[in-house]
Write a protein that holds these residues in place. Structure first.
Motif, PDB file in Angstrom:
ATOM      1  N   ALA B 107      -4.933   2.949  12.477  1.00 41.14           N
ATOM      2  CA  ALA B 107      -5.367   1.848  11.413  1.00 41.14           C
ATOM      3  C   ALA B 107      -4.601   2.066  10.258  1.00 41.14           C
ATOM      4  N   ALA B 108      -4.291   1.138   9.766  1.00 41.93           N
ATOM      5  CA  ALA B 108      -3.579   1.243   8.166  1.00 41.93           C
ATOM      6  C   ALA B 108      -3.925   0.373   7.405  1.00 41.93           C
ATOM      7  N   TYR B 109      -3.884   0.324   5.985  1.00 42.43           N
ATOM      8  CA  TYR B 109      -4.068  -0.564   5.093  1.00 42.43           C
ATOM      9  C   TYR B 109      -2.746  -1.021   4.376  1.00 42.43           C
ATOM     10  N   VAL B 110      -2.474  -2.422   4.305  1.00 41.57           N
ATOM     11  CA  VAL B 110      -1.519  -2.876   3.567  1.00 41.57           C
ATOM     12  C   VAL B 110      -1.944  -3.578   2.353  1.00 41.57           C
ATOM     13  N   VAL B 111      -1.570  -2.937   0.976  1.00 45.63           N
ATOM     14  CA  VAL B 111      -2.264  -3.260  -0.124  1.00 45.63           C
ATOM     15  C   VAL B 111      -1.219  -3.779  -1.095  1.00 45.63           C
ATOM     16  N   ALA B 112      -1.450  -5.199  -1.565  1.00 49.00           N
ATOM     17  CA  ALA B 112      -0.760  -6.133  -2.440  1.00 49.00           C
ATOM     18  C   ALA B 112      -0.886  -5.559  -3.778  1.00 49.00           C
ATOM     19  N   LEU B 113       0.194  -4.984  -4.618  1.00 50.57           N
ATOM     20  CA  LEU B 113       0.028  -4.654  -5.825  1.00 50.57           C
ATOM     21  C   LEU B 113       0.893  -5.413  -6.913  1.00 50.57           C
ATOM     22  N   LEU B 197       1.971  -0.037   0.521  1.00 49.65           N
ATOM     23  CA  LEU B 197       1.959  -0.730  -0.485  1.00 49.65           C
ATOM     24  C   LEU B 197       3.055  -1.899  -0.897  1.00 49.65           C
ATOM     25  N   VAL B 198       2.568  -3.229  -1.021  1.00 47.70           N
ATOM     26  CA  VAL B 198       3.754  -4.069  -1.035  1.00 47.70           C
ATOM     27  C   VAL B 198       3.658  -5.171  -2.133  1.00 47.70           C
ATOM     28  N   PRO B 199       4.709  -5.783  -2.826  1.00 46.91           N
ATOM     29  CA  PRO B 199       4.554  -7.003  -3.685  1.00 46.91           C
ATOM     30  C   PRO B 199       3.521  -7.988  -2.946  1.00 46.91           C
ATOM     31  N   PRO B 200       2.719  -8.671  -3.960  1.00 43.48           N
ATOM     32  CA  PRO B 200       1.915  -9.720  -3.587  1.00 43.48           C
ATOM     33  C   PRO B 200       2.572 -11.029  -2.785  1.00 43.48           C
ATOM     34  N   ALA B 201       3.753 -11.255  -2.829  1.00 44.88           N
ATOM     35  CA  ALA B 201       4.363 -11.999  -2.280  1.00 44.88           C
ATOM     36  C   ALA B 201       4.440 -11.730  -0.800  1.00 44.88           C
ATOM     37  N   ASP B 202       4.433 -10.414  -0.249  1.00 43.61           N
ATOM     38  CA  ASP B 202       4.695 -10.059   1.135  1.00 43.61           C
ATOM     39  C   ASP B 202       3.599  -9.924   1.748  1.00 43.61           C
ATOM     40  N   LEU B 203       2.395 -10.036   1.154  1.00 44.77           N
ATOM     41  CA  LEU B 203       1.253  -9.378   1.820  1.00 44.77           C
ATOM     42  C   LEU B 203       0.936 -10.388   2.968  1.00 44.77           C
ATOM     43  N   HIS B 204       0.784 -11.793   2.876  1.00 40.18           N
ATOM     44  CA  HIS B 204       0.442 -12.613   3.938  1.00 40.18           C
ATOM     45  C   HIS B 204       1.592 -12.414   5.053  1.00 40.18           C
ATOM     46  N   ARG B 205       2.720 -12.380   4.815  1.00 44.22           N
ATOM     47  CA  ARG B 205       3.705 -12.277   5.804  1.00 44.22           C
ATOM     48  C   ARG B 205       3.475 -10.851   6.816  1.00 44.22           C
TER      49      ARG B 205
END
Lengths: 199, 864
Positions: B107-113, B197-205
């Protein structure tokens, strides 16, 4: 001659105590030194003992410093030493054997009537007894020139006369030159010689 | 008459006046500096605790929460600086395909910063590899996936992929991934092993249908907080409560700032205890020394008083005149002390003293002068006018002081020992500051141990000195050089109580100084161990855990390196927990790694490592792991480690002991095992850490040419020190110790010189009489030297004993201040020797000077 005073002047601040004083003291002289309070009796004794330099003039002593003894007005005993130890001090500082010095000190104490006070500390003695220990201290050392400043000032009359008697007898026996400063004319009268300072 | 008398007393005896004023000034300066230390330390700790927090609050929106409303409410919070939105999505895992094959994480976390998050909260992110802006992998995740910049990572669940542009470290992952709203006392949850860690624009994708937790990371202005850490924590908590109420259940708040401030409460309490146990005795001592100096006027005052009374002055008028002189001494001392406290506080504490404490100290100085000058003559104001002559004579004490007659020294020391035994027998903490609870508890009873040991030790020094000096010395058979040993002994014997009093003052001064020095040295020693633990050794070369390409030990064998130890830093599953595993050469690891018995509870660290070395499949586990998995030494335990293929393989071990700390290890759970066994069992012998022992860490670190992906750290680097330093280490204890050591040595030397000088002055008539009897200067000086030797000998011995006893009790009592706890107190021999030499030199110089002055015969000292 044991000491020669040549034109001695002493001052206390701006006040002149005595001026151009000259006299001589021969071996075995027994002198009283009288004068009113402030006339310079103590100062003269200190000048004679070599403990104070006169303002002018000269004192020539024909004895070594170690043969001169001075008994100050205050007994000035070492408060931590017994009467016998105090009385032995003058001999001990010269390197005398401790046992010999103590025996001499006890004899001297006995001569001033303190044979029961050998082991007493100064604080346990009266002022008069302390003064007698101070006298015994110099008598034990058998000085050739003894200067005493009011040695009976704190003693009662009888004791004072007794102590002066001991002083005179001891000094006469030893051939010691003695100068005693005193206010007491009766005591002064017992000395063969008299020095008087005018106020 | 009033003004004339005061002027003549002050101006015509300038040295007496100056000595009294300086003595009072020392007390005033010390009190002002100590008080300022107490008030400034709280403020310093608050600032340090606030600075340690990467973001002050993590405001987590509830499902019914509204982002705009939350932002509006936050902007109304006093001291609000800014907020950034951070979204967390938990996904089933991450996948990376590379030359070595496909690797999949748990399990992992994808975090939008937001793009500016690194500048908004610079302590949250540390960039390790950068190849432009975009997605970033956490260091450990990158290692798990064998991914680096340029790699493509796919998210399980959504199946979406992203190119990695950065590899980062999350130094504050614990708080970054905290469970906001968890009940108090539930304990911290372990941060995730895998983070993208990803930009906010990529989170939902990337997150797809995974639930998203939305947080606002908030920063507040820290300069408006109260100075005291506890008060600051309360203030911040009140702001949180107000925010929660205003959002009406729309958000939960993770209050990192309050938590950090609460942690600083412990340091603040310890700093106060240090002042209580080290500073207050120093202050009392300064007052005693001031009293001794000011009391030099007492003998003259007794005579003056007698004369005043004889001239018809009423007791009230006489008291007013003497009081005026004392007031002048006090005012002069207060002015001098206040002025001196500025440079003293600046030098010792790095800050100016506080105005309130200067005023308090000035008043205290004035009171000391009045009390010391007036109390001794107070009895003479009653009854008949005293005799001038009798009052002028020094009265030697004829019996021990009342506390000694009552046996108070034995009683106090026995009580101190009893309290210490009762409080320390079962292990305890003097200061208990529970997490999440706004109260702190201090076991003041435990402080009674050292508090009673101070006066008990001092009185015992007094008693033993007097007892030792009672020895009677027989007269020698011959004494041709007139050394007068028996008479000097008799004088010392009769003055033993006075000498004992002086030796006690000296012993106290030295004891305070030595105890402070030992405590500080022990603290510094442990701080160095702490830094060395953080770094790993004097110098450490590291690559990420489980890196396939290890380090060649030859890179660390540079000039200046005295020992190099290799550590395989692996990641191992203990049950479901992924823990750090350090595979070491147990026989030799101590040559480079800092080891202390405190690391292995219940046994010495050397015994435990010997046991590990003789058990090839042995493993040392943390207390927590043993407890959680019901394990005991001797039990088998199966761990999963990566093999050469990168797949996890089960490796059997046997538990041989428990370990709490180890070089470079995290503070929670980890495993220590034998390097040869781990290499043989997994087929991987790569070394990820090289520990280097050296006496010049910075130079050796500079000489090491490590591979590009390796980090070279050493104990002198600012990063290492900041990471491990507690609030007290950040200058506070150093300031207090500078203050105490400086004043302590000064007071000890002054006490030694002063007591000898007072004794010599009191004995001036006797020494003059000796001179009139023909005693040579050396014979008169002999009496002074005898007393000096007795006083310095007893004072130094007593000071060393008191200092040792107190240092031992303080180190034991305040054990919680040390991290890690010390095996034994550290003795700063160079300082101890310097202090002893300084005191001895001061005493010898005072005696020599007095002996020189005594060469001149002043018959006026013998006149009535």
């Amino acid at each position: 001659m044991i000491a020669e005073v040549k034109g001695v002047t002493a001052r206390f601040g701006s006040r002149t105590l005595f001026e151009g004083l000259s006299f001589g003291l021969a071996e075995g002289d027994l002198c009283s030194l009288v004068g009113r309070s402030g006339s310079g009796k103590t100062t003269l004794l200190l000048v004679l003992a070599g403990l104070l330099q006169p303002a002018s003039g000269q004192v020539v002593r024909h004895v070594p410093d170690t043969a001169v003894a001075y008994v100050p007005q205050a007994p000035s005993l070492v408060p931590e030493l017994t009467a016998a130890q105090n009385a032995s001090l003058a001999l001990r500082v010269r390197g005398e054997d401790p046992a010999v010095a103590l025996a001499e000190a006890r004899n001297a104490l006995s001569s001033v009537g303190l044979e029961d006070a050998w082991d007493a500390l100064p604080a346990q003695l009266s002022r008069g007894m302390q003064q007698r220990v101070a006298l015994a201290r110099v008598l034990a050392a058998k000085p050739r020139f003894l200067l005493a400043d009011e040695p009976t000032g704190t003693l009662d009359q009888d004791t004072g006369h007794h102590v002066v008697g001991v002083l005179l007898a001891t000094c006469a026996a030893l051939g010691t030159t003695l100068v005693v400063a005193t206010h007491d004319e009766d005591l002064a009268a017992r000395f063969p010689k008299r020095l008087e300072l005018a106020a | 008459m009033n003004v004339r008398y005061v002027l003549s007393a002050v101006v015509r005896r300038p040295l007496e006046t100056l000595a009294a004023a300086v003595a009072v000034a020392v007390t005033v300066a010390l009190l002002a500096s100590l008080g300022s230390f107490v008030s400034r330390t709280g403020s310093r700790l608050t600032v340090a605790a606030s600075a340690r927090v990467p973001v002050d609050w993590q405001v987590q929106l509830t499902p019914s929460g509204d982002l705009t409303a939350a932002q509006r409410a936050l902007s109304a919070v006093p001291g609000f600086v800014g907020a950034r939105e951070v979204d967390y999505a938990r996904v089933p895992g991450l996948v990376s395909t590379g030359p070595g094959g496909t690797r999949t994480t748990g399990a992992a976390y994808v975090v939008a910063l937001p793009a500016d998050y690194a500048s908004f909260a610079p302590d949250e992110l540390r960039s390790l590899l950068v190849d432009g802006a975009g997605a970033a992998l956490q260091q450990q995740t990158a290692a798990n996936l064998s991914a680096t910049t340029g790699s493509t990572v796919r998210v399980l669940g959504s199946g979406a992929a992203v190119v990695v542009h950065q590899v980062v470290d999350l130094p504050k992952a614990d708080s970054f991934f905290q469970v906001v709203g968890a009940p108090a006392g539930s304990g911290a949850s372990a941060p995730p092993d895998n983070v993208l860690l990803v930009p906010p624009a990529d989170l939902h994708r990337l997150a797809g249908s995974a639930a998203v937790v939305r947080q606002l990371h908030v920063r507040l202005a820290h300069d408006q907080l109260p100075h005291d850490p506890a008060q600051a924590a309360d203030e911040v908590t009140r702001r949180v409560n107000h925010l929660v109420v205003s959002l009406a259940g729309g958000a939960l708040v993770g209050d990192n700032l309050s938590a950090s401030l609460s942690g600083a409460r412990e340091d603040a309490l310890y700093s106060r205890l240090l002042v209580l146990l080290l500073g207050v005795p120093g202050l009392v001592l300064a007052a005693i020394v001031a009293a001794l100096v000011v009391a030099l006027r007492n003998q003259r005052q007794r005579r003056d008083l007698a004369l005043l009374r004889l001239r018809g002055a009423t007791p009230t008028r006489a008291a007013a005149l003497l009081g005026a002189v004392a007031a002048v001494d006090g005012v002069l001392g207060a002015v001098l002390g206040s002025a001196a406290s500025w440079p003293v506080a600046r030098l010792a504490l790095g800050q100016p003293p506080s105005g309130a404490w200067i005023a308090t100290a000035a008043v205290a100085g004035l009171l000391v002068a009045l009390l010391v000058e007036l109390v001794p003559v107070a009895r003479l104001l009653r009854g008949e006018a005293p005799s001038v002559r009798v009052e002028a004579i020094e009265q030697l004490p004829t019996r021990d002081p009342l506390p000694l007659r009552l046996g108070l020294d034995v009683v106090l020391l026995a009580a101190s020992g009893l309290v210490w035994w009762l409080t320390s027998r079962n292990g305890y903490q003097v200061v208990v500051v529970p997490e999440g609870v706004p109260v702190a508890s201090v076991n003041y009873a435990a402080l009674l141990g050292p508090a009673l040991a101070w006066p008990g030790g001092a009185l015992l020094v007094w008693r033993l000195t007097a007892l030792a000096l009672r020895r009677h010395r027989r007269a020698p058979r011959q004494d041709p050089y007139g050394r007068l040993p028996d008479l000097r002994n008799a004088v010392v014997r009769h003055r033993r109580r006075v000498i004992a009093r002086g030796a006690t003052a000296l012993a106290l001064a030295l004891g305070v100084t030595l105890a402070a020095a030992v405590f500080t040295a022990t603290y510094d020693q442990q701080a160095r161990v702490d830094v060395a633990l953080t770094v790993g050794s004097d110098v450490a070369v590291t690559v990420p855990a489980d890196s396939a390409t290890g380090l060649d030990p030859a890179v660390a064998r540079v000039p200046g390196a005295t020992a190099v130890e290799q550590v395989s830093h692996r990641l191992a599953y203990v049950g479901p927990d992924l823990q750090d595993l350090y595979a070491v050469d147990a026989r030799t690891i101590g040559r480079a790694a800092p080891l202390q018995d405190a690391f292995t509870p219940g046994s010495s660290v050397s015994t435990v490592l010997r046991k590990l070395a003789t058990t090839p499949d042995g493993a040392l586990l943390s207390q927590e792991t043993l407890h959680d998995y019901q394990l005991r030494p001797g039990d088998p335990v199966r761990l999963r480690l990566r093999d050469t293929t990168g797949a996890y393989r089960t490796v059997p071990f046997h538990v041989v002991g428990v370990v709490t700390e180890f070089a470079t290890a995290p503070r929670d759970s980890f495993v220590i095992a034998n390097r040869s066994y781990v290499a043989q069992a997994t087929g991987r012998s790569a070394v990820q850490t090289l520990l280097v022992r050296t006496s010049s860490p910075a130079a050796v670190a500079h000489r090491i040419h490590a591979p590009a992906d390796a980090t070279v750290d050493n104990i002198t680097s600012a990063h290492a020190n900041v990471a491990s330093a507690s609030g007290l280490a950040a200058g506070s204890l150093a300031g207090l110790s500078r203050l105490l050591l400086g004043f302590g040595v000064f007071l000890a030397t002054v006490a030694a010189a002063l007591v000898l000088a007072v004794g010599a002055v009191a004995r001036r008539p006797s020494l003059t009489a000796l001179a009139l009897l023909g005693a040579a200067p050396r014979q008169r000086a002999g009496f002074l030297w005898s007393e000096s030797r007795a006083l310095l000998g007893a004072g130094l011995l007593g000071g060393a004993s008191i200092g040792t006893l107190l240092a031992y009790e303080l180190v034991k009592d305040l054990n919680g201040i040390f991290d890690p706890p010390p095996q034994h107190p550290a003795i700063p021999w160079a300082f101890v020797l310097s202090a002893v030499v300084a005191v001895t030199a001061a005493g010898a110089a005072a005696t020599w000077t007095l002996a020189r002055l005594g060469r001149r015969i002043d018959p006026s000292a013998l006149r009535d």
